[in-house]
Scaffold this motif. Sequence first.
Motif, PDB file in Angstrom:
ATOM      1  N   ASP A  92      29.363   6.144 -52.098  1.00 30.39           N
ATOM      2  CA  ASP A  92      29.299   7.073 -53.226  1.00 30.39           C
ATOM      3  C   ASP A  92      30.523   7.978 -53.305  1.00 30.39           C
ATOM      4  O   ASP A  92      30.613   8.819 -54.193  1.00 30.39           O
ATOM      5  N   SER A  93      31.465   7.828 -52.388  1.00 33.18           N
ATOM      6  CA  SER A  93      32.596   8.750 -52.335  1.00 33.18           C
ATOM      7  C   SER A  93      33.505   8.593 -53.549  1.00 33.18           C
ATOM      8  O   SER A  93      33.553   7.544 -54.173  1.00 33.18           O
ATOM      9  N   PRO A  94      34.226   9.675 -53.901  1.00 35.62           N
ATOM     10  CA  PRO A  94      35.147   9.591 -55.036  1.00 35.62           C
ATOM     11  C   PRO A  94      36.232   8.554 -54.791  1.00 35.62           C
ATOM     12  O   PRO A  94      36.570   8.257 -53.651  1.00 35.62           O
ATOM     13  N   VAL A  95      36.781   8.035 -55.884  1.00 37.89           N
ATOM     14  CA  VAL A  95      37.863   7.047 -55.804  1.00 37.89           C
ATOM     15  C   VAL A  95      39.135   7.721 -56.313  1.00 37.89           C
ATOM     16  O   VAL A  95      39.121   8.333 -57.382  1.00 37.89           O
ATOM     17  N   PRO A  96      40.233   7.625 -55.563  1.00 38.81           N
ATOM     18  CA  PRO A  96      41.463   8.286 -56.018  1.00 38.81           C
ATOM     19  C   PRO A  96      42.055   7.629 -57.255  1.00 38.81           C
ATOM     20  O   PRO A  96      41.868   6.447 -57.494  1.00 38.81           O
ATOM     21  N   ARG A  97      42.757   8.439 -58.032  1.00 44.46           N
ATOM     22  CA  ARG A  97      43.519   7.907 -59.161  1.00 44.46           C
ATOM     23  C   ARG A  97      44.707   7.128 -58.613  1.00 44.46           C
ATOM     24  O   ARG A  97      45.193   7.414 -57.517  1.00 44.46           O
ATOM     25  N   SER A 138      37.603  15.457 -45.976  1.00 44.68           N
ATOM     26  CA  SER A 138      38.239  15.122 -47.246  1.00 44.68           C
ATOM     27  C   SER A 138      39.686  15.566 -47.179  1.00 44.68           C
ATOM     28  O   SER A 138      40.011  16.557 -46.529  1.00 44.68           O
ATOM     29  N   SER A 139      40.545  14.822 -47.832  1.00 44.56           N
ATOM     30  CA  SER A 139      41.956  15.174 -47.908  1.00 44.56           C
ATOM     31  C   SER A 139      42.440  14.794 -49.308  1.00 44.56           C
ATOM     32  O   SER A 139      42.302  13.649 -49.721  1.00 44.56           O
ATOM     33  N   HIS A 140      42.959  15.780 -50.014  1.00 44.04           N
ATOM     34  CA  HIS A 140      43.422  15.531 -51.380  1.00 44.04           C
ATOM     35  C   HIS A 140      44.575  16.477 -51.694  1.00 44.04           C
ATOM     36  O   HIS A 140      44.823  17.432 -50.973  1.00 44.04           O
ATOM     37  N   ALA A 141      45.281  16.203 -52.767  1.00 44.55           N
ATOM     38  CA  ALA A 141      46.531  16.911 -53.030  1.00 44.55           C
ATOM     39  C   ALA A 141      46.412  18.086 -54.001  1.00 44.55           C
ATOM     40  O   ALA A 141      47.157  19.043 -53.883  1.00 44.55           O
ATOM     41  N   ARG A 142      45.500  18.032 -54.954  1.00 43.54           N
ATOM     42  CA  ARG A 142      45.545  19.000 -56.042  1.00 43.54           C
ATOM     43  C   ARG A 142      44.342  19.942 -56.040  1.00 43.54           C
ATOM     44  O   ARG A 142      43.201  19.507 -55.895  1.00 43.54           O
ATOM     45  N   GLU A 143      44.614  21.224 -56.248  1.00 39.20           N
ATOM     46  CA  GLU A 143      43.561  22.244 -56.268  1.00 39.20           C
ATOM     47  C   GLU A 143      42.492  21.931 -57.309  1.00 39.20           C
ATOM     48  O   GLU A 143      41.298  22.139 -57.072  1.00 39.20           O
ATOM     49  N   ALA A 147      36.648  20.403 -56.394  1.00 39.18           N
ATOM     50  CA  ALA A 147      35.221  20.179 -56.647  1.00 39.18           C
ATOM     51  C   ALA A 147      34.840  18.731 -56.380  1.00 39.18           C
ATOM     52  O   ALA A 147      33.751  18.451 -55.866  1.00 39.18           O
ATOM     53  N   THR A 148      35.728  17.801 -56.702  1.00 40.53           N
ATOM     54  CA  THR A 148      35.430  16.381 -56.499  1.00 40.53           C
ATOM     55  C   THR A 148      35.458  16.023 -55.018  1.00 40.53           C
ATOM     56  O   THR A 148      34.483  15.482 -54.487  1.00 40.53           O
ATOM     57  N   TRP A 149      36.556  16.302 -54.347  1.00 39.41           N
ATOM     58  CA  TRP A 149      36.748  15.826 -52.975  1.00 39.41           C
ATOM     59  C   TRP A 149      36.050  16.703 -51.949  1.00 39.41           C
ATOM     60  O   TRP A 149      35.293  16.205 -51.116  1.00 39.41           O
ATOM     61  N   ILE A 150      36.280  18.018 -51.998  1.00 31.45           N
ATOM     62  CA  ILE A 150      35.586  18.924 -51.075  1.00 31.45           C
ATOM     63  C   ILE A 150      34.098  18.911 -51.403  1.00 31.45           C
ATOM     64  O   ILE A 150      33.261  18.876 -50.501  1.00 31.45           O
ATOM     65  N   GLY A 151      33.790  18.933 -52.698  1.00 29.72           N
ATOM     66  CA  GLY A 151      32.383  18.924 -53.104  1.00 29.72           C
ATOM     67  C   GLY A 151      31.620  17.733 -52.564  1.00 29.72           C
ATOM     68  O   GLY A 151      30.479  17.869 -52.118  1.00 29.72           O
ATOM     69  N   PHE A 152      32.231  16.552 -52.587  1.00 31.12           N
ATOM     70  CA  PHE A 152      31.543  15.371 -52.069  1.00 31.12           C
ATOM     71  C   PHE A 152      31.223  15.530 -50.585  1.00 31.12           C
ATOM     72  O   PHE A 152      30.094  15.292 -50.153  1.00 31.12           O
ATOM     73  N   VAL A 153      32.215  15.938 -49.789  1.00 31.98           N
ATOM     74  CA  VAL A 153      31.981  16.068 -48.347  1.00 31.98           C
ATOM     75  C   VAL A 153      30.984  17.179 -48.058  1.00 31.98           C
ATOM     76  O   VAL A 153      30.024  16.997 -47.312  1.00 31.98           O
ATOM     77  N   GLU A 154      31.195  18.347 -48.686  1.00 35.10           N
ATOM     78  CA  GLU A 154      30.354  19.508 -48.384  1.00 35.10           C
ATOM     79  C   GLU A 154      28.922  19.373 -48.891  1.00 35.10           C
ATOM     80  O   GLU A 154      27.974  19.755 -48.197  1.00 35.10           O
TER      81      GLU A 154
END
Length: 187
Positions: A92-97, A138-143, A147-154
């Motif tokens: 269910d994890s987000p998919v990067p662009r 989670s590790s992502h580049a843009r503030e 919500a997408t990346w941190i939100g999924f893990v948290e």
Amino acid sequence: GPQFPADIKDQLIVATIFAYAGDLGQGERVLSPVRSFGTPIRDSIKPTRYTDLQQVFESPLLPQNQRGFENSGFLPDMTDAFINEAVDAMNDSPVPRPGEHNVVVLPISGMGGAFLRFDESSTAMPRGNAQFYWEAISSHAREEDDATWIGFVEHTLVPRLRALSGPQTYLNHNNVRPDDQAFVEWA
């Protein structure tokens, strides 16, 4: 990343990192059943220095200067229920662009051997005598993607895994929020 074949892009993969500290011949014998189990995407089992092993989760897997979030937990035993929940949640994890290096990783470490021979009060990781340790990152580049990346893990991955874990965590591998006090009172 470029270290993986293009046909597995955007798919959930399992990466297994093995460490055997001891005689190389004995290590090969211990790891031979693993090497004969299926066909891996990549087999990089080889003698290596411990300092190199310590850096395995650093760049390029988790590049520096990324935004991120992490939480962790301990498992008394590895169960089918935990494995199934981890795989289902990661699916269910987000998919990067395209072109972005955003990732969710879930390292799970076995904690047997010498580690469990010491009383947990004498280590930096009080663990309730758990056999395994997990970390959701989670590790992502843009503030704007927090919500997408941190939100999924948290809010998705961690609650699902904690429901099947022991009551403790390793505080050095946790982003602690003010409302987490009940979870960390044991420390």
